[in-house]
Scaffold this motif. Structure first.
Motif, PDB file in Angstrom:
ATOM      1  N   UNK A  97      63.782 -18.243  70.015  1.00 63.24           N
ATOM      2  CA  UNK A  97      64.712 -19.323  69.704  1.00 63.24           C
ATOM      3  C   UNK A  97      65.977 -18.761  69.064  1.00 63.24           C
ATOM      4  N   UNK A  98      67.120 -19.278  69.464  1.00 59.77           N
ATOM      5  CA  UNK A  98      68.366 -18.933  68.797  1.00 59.77           C
ATOM      6  C   UNK A  98      68.400 -19.668  67.471  1.00 59.77           C
ATOM      7  N   UNK A  99      68.960 -18.999  66.485  1.00 58.38           N
ATOM      8  CA  UNK A  99      68.856 -19.542  65.152  1.00 58.38           C
ATOM      9  C   UNK A  99      69.656 -20.827  64.972  1.00 58.38           C
ATOM     10  N   UNK A 139      73.752  -5.089  67.847  1.00 56.44           N
ATOM     11  CA  UNK A 139      74.247  -5.615  69.125  1.00 56.44           C
ATOM     12  C   UNK A 139      73.912  -7.098  69.299  1.00 56.44           C
ATOM     13  N   UNK A 140      72.785  -7.547  68.762  1.00 56.02           N
ATOM     14  CA  UNK A 140      72.402  -8.950  68.921  1.00 56.02           C
ATOM     15  C   UNK A 140      73.176  -9.902  68.040  1.00 56.02           C
ATOM     16  N   UNK A 143      69.391 -12.154  49.727  1.00 55.91           N
ATOM     17  CA  UNK A 143      70.160 -11.361  50.677  1.00 55.91           C
ATOM     18  C   UNK A 143      71.554 -11.978  50.830  1.00 55.91           C
ATOM     19  N   UNK A 144      72.580 -11.175  50.554  1.00 55.74           N
ATOM     20  CA  UNK A 144      73.956 -11.662  50.628  1.00 55.74           C
ATOM     21  C   UNK A 144      74.637 -11.298  51.936  1.00 55.74           C
ATOM     22  N   UNK A 145      73.933 -10.633  52.830  1.00 57.57           N
ATOM     23  CA  UNK A 145      74.491 -10.255  54.133  1.00 57.57           C
ATOM     24  C   UNK A 145      73.910 -11.195  55.179  1.00 57.57           C
ATOM     25  N   UNK A 146      74.722 -12.099  55.694  1.00 61.30           N
ATOM     26  CA  UNK A 146      74.240 -13.116  56.627  1.00 61.30           C
ATOM     27  C   UNK A 146      75.063 -13.077  57.912  1.00 61.30           C
ATOM     28  N   UNK A 147      74.591 -13.804  58.902  1.00 57.55           N
ATOM     29  CA  UNK A 147      75.314 -13.902  60.168  1.00 57.55           C
ATOM     30  C   UNK A 147      76.484 -14.871  60.025  1.00 57.55           C
ATOM     31  N   UNK A 148      77.619 -14.499  60.610  1.00 63.32           N
ATOM     32  CA  UNK A 148      78.782 -15.390  60.577  1.00 63.32           C
ATOM     33  C   UNK A 148      78.523 -16.669  61.362  1.00 63.32           C
ATOM     34  N   UNK A 149      77.594 -16.626  62.313  1.00 63.98           N
ATOM     35  CA  UNK A 149      77.281 -17.801  63.114  1.00 63.98           C
ATOM     36  C   UNK A 149      76.455 -18.822  62.345  1.00 63.98           C
TER      37      UNK A 149
END
Length: 305
Positions: A43-45, A123-124, A171-177
């Motif tokens: 599943x896409x998040x 890459x993902x 965790x402070x590093x997250x996806x921009x999406x």
């Protein structure tokens, strides 16, 4: 004769029924396989492949903050990004939607953007955001569901409007999406009533929140950490305002020596040139030979004694 025709009729009916049953079982197996593939597919998040908006960086590549330059080797930093209808930059407060959050905005997290960069090794999901977290009162540790500043005139925590500066090691590093909406956060004194203050705020298409408290830890070096609620605006420098910049931090060019006087140096008189004779090397070699002969004579006298 009638019985025989009746028998053949039953046999043909049974034969057609078995064919139908076989076809039905095959179709059922195909449906089950397709359903299993749909359920077990990754599943896409946040968005499906057909509805995922277009992501793009805003502006040219910028330098990372000075204290992050060694760790940021190979990472491309940017000032802002656009993701569909959303446009966000460094210093903006945003609402972050996680996997377990629903469409209700109160179930989403709030953070402030500190850095924006692209990690080509992922890459993902290469578009990354470094954030400072702010938590809602419902997400505080159980012992901190209420604050201890009632005697100072601080209203109770409002689960809809209050935000608290986070101190836990998330965790402070997250996806921009994962960023899907912007919001406004106003730091205020603990005595300010959240609902009355938000009503006085100018109208905005983004949600408004108030920041009155910060979470602090008083158990350094221990396995079990204890947390306290303290006023966010305590008269000192605000931890958020220290880094609330729309552009990366600029490296200071002057150090402590900048406090010294920069007056012009006193003038020095002209110094005559020193003339070296052409046979200076030969004369120096002769002197070295004489010194060497003296050393040998002295060493021979000492050995004869």
């Amino acid at each position: 004769m009638w019985r025989l025709s009746h028998f053949y009729c039953l046999v043909s009916i049974r034969r057609y029924f078995m064919r139908f049953q076989k076809c039905f079982i095959n179709l059922l197996c195909i449906w089950k396989t397709k359903l299993f593939q749909i359920i077990m597919a990754p599943k896409r998040r946040y968005f499906t492949a057909t509805t995922k908006p277009k992501f793009s960086w805003i502006g040219e590549e910028i330098q990372p903050p000075p204290h992050m330059r060694k760790a940021a080797v190979g990472l491309k930093h940017y000032k802002g990004f656009s993701f569909g209808d959303l446009t966000a930059e460094i210093g903006d407060f945003v609402i972050v939607k996680s996997e377990d959050s629903s469409e209700d905005i109160l179930s989403c997290d709030v953070a402030r953007i500190e850095r924006l960069y692209e990690d080509c090794y992922l890459s993902g999901d290469p578009y990354r955001v470094h954030v400072t977290w702010l938590c809602r009162p419902k997400d505080l540790p159980k012992q901190l569901s209420k604050h201890d500043f009632k005697e100072q005139g601080a209203p109770a925590l409002d689960h809809r409007l209050d935000l608290i500066l986070e101190a836990r090691n998330f965790d402070t590093n997250i996806s921009a999406e994962s960023v899907y909406f912007k919001c406004n956060v106003f730091p205020e004194q603990i005595t300010v009533h959240p609902e009355s203050f938000i009503k006085r705020c100018p109208e905005s298409k983004h949600p408004n929140y108030i920041l009155r408290f910060k979470l602090t830890s008083n158990s350094k070096g221990k396995t079990k950490r204890n947390f306290n609620l303290e006023p966010y605006k305590d008269g000192g420098l605000s931890p958020l305002k220290l880094t609330a910049l729309k552009s990366p931090l600029k490296e200071q060019k002057l150090d402590n020596r900048s406090t010294f006087s920069r007056d012009a140096s006193p003038e020095v008189g002209k110094i005559d040139k020193v003339l070296i004779p052409a046979n200076f090397g030969f004369l120096l070699a002769q002197e070295n030979i004489k010194i060497d002969k003296k050393r040998r004579r002295l060493s021979s006298r000492e050995s004869s004694r």
